[in-house]
Write a protein that holds these residues in place. Structure first.
Motif, short mmCIF file in Angstrom:
data_model
loop_
_atom_site.label_atom_id
_atom_site.label_comp_id
_atom_site.label_asym_id
_atom_site.label_seq_id
_atom_site.Cartn_x
_atom_site.Cartn_y
_atom_site.Cartn_z
N PRO A 62 46.48 47.03 31.50
CA PRO A 62 45.98 45.76 32.02
C PRO A 62 46.80 45.21 33.19
O PRO A 62 48.02 45.36 33.22
CB PRO A 62 46.09 44.83 30.82
N GLU A 63 46.09 44.61 34.14
CA GLU A 63 46.74 43.83 35.18
C GLU A 63 46.65 42.35 34.82
O GLU A 63 47.64 41.64 34.87
CB GLU A 63 46.09 44.09 36.54
N SER A 64 45.42 41.90 34.46
CA SER A 64 45.23 40.50 34.11
C SER A 64 43.89 40.30 33.42
O SER A 64 43.01 41.16 33.49
CB SER A 64 45.29 39.61 35.37
N PHE A 65 43.75 39.16 32.77
CA PHE A 65 42.46 38.67 32.34
C PHE A 65 42.52 37.16 32.35
O PHE A 65 43.60 36.56 32.36
CB PHE A 65 42.02 39.23 30.97
N ASP A 66 41.34 36.53 32.42
CA ASP A 66 41.31 35.08 32.42
C ASP A 66 40.19 34.55 31.55
O ASP A 66 39.17 35.20 31.35
CB ASP A 66 41.23 34.51 33.84
N ILE A 67 40.46 33.36 31.03
CA ILE A 67 39.50 32.61 30.22
C ILE A 67 39.37 31.26 30.89
O ILE A 67 40.38 30.59 31.15
CB ILE A 67 40.01 32.44 28.77
N ALA A 118 49.33 45.55 25.77
CA ALA A 118 48.30 46.50 26.18
C ALA A 118 47.75 47.26 24.98
O ALA A 118 48.50 47.66 24.08
CB ALA A 118 48.87 47.48 27.20
N ASP A 119 46.42 47.42 24.96
CA ASP A 119 45.71 48.21 23.95
C ASP A 119 45.84 47.65 22.53
O ASP A 119 45.69 48.39 21.56
CB ASP A 119 46.18 49.67 24.00
#
Length: 170
Positions: A62-67, A118-119
């Motif tokens: 992962p690099e990023s995620f957003d909510i 990650a994962d």
């Protein structure tokens, strides 16, 4: 089962489900994996006592995620953002911010630890209280974010994007 608590507009069209997010029983989502990017309607908007549950699995690299919790139509890119949570894996930060009337506020990023791996699966709960959102990750309170949008009921859309799989939303 009363139905899912947050619905994917992309998958369910314009139907609105009747179960409020504040229900003490979390209903299962009707499909095994929710599509990312995800955009769904929060029935009745936010109010003190309402909780949003987001469960998923972080991506392999992962690099990023957003909510994002936003106001207005889910297709309106200029809608106010009441809360943006952005997990940045290189920096090991969970950045929080809001955008009101087209102006982003001051970012908040201080945390005692970075909760995502990650994962690995995760569980995020966003509890709306009168002065703030209280955010829990895997059952541990991580931070408070004080409201910058005045009308809580206008916060009626959730958007999720980035390096994750969604497994449950309520």
């Amino acid at each position: 089962m009363a139905g899912s608590l947050v619905e994917s507009e992309a998958m369910l069209g314009s139907r609105r489900l009747s179960s409020p997010l504040s229900s003490p029983v979390q209903a299962e989502v009707l499909f095994p994996r929710l599509t990312v990017p995800f955009c769904g309607h929060i029935k009745g908007g936010m109010r003190p006592g309402k909780k949003i549950l987001i469960m998923g699995i972080v991506g392999l690299n992962p690099e990023s995620f957003d909510i994002r919790l936003t106001c207005g139509d889910s297709e309106d890119t200029s809608a106010d953002v009441a809360l943006e949570l952005k997990a940045e894996f290189v920096e090991k930060q969970l950045v929080r911010n809001a955008c009101v009337s087209g102006q982003w506020g001051e970012e908040e990023s201080a945390l005692s630890y970075f909760p995502f791996i990650a994962d690995q699966p995760f569980r995020v709960e966003i509890l709306c209280e009168h002065p703030r959102f209280r955010v829990f990750v895997d059952g541990h309170q991580l931070f408070d974010f004080y409201h910058r949008v005045d009308t809580l009921s206008a916060i009626n859309t959730i958007r999720i994007n980035g390096d994750l799989q969604l497994t449950k939303l309520g």
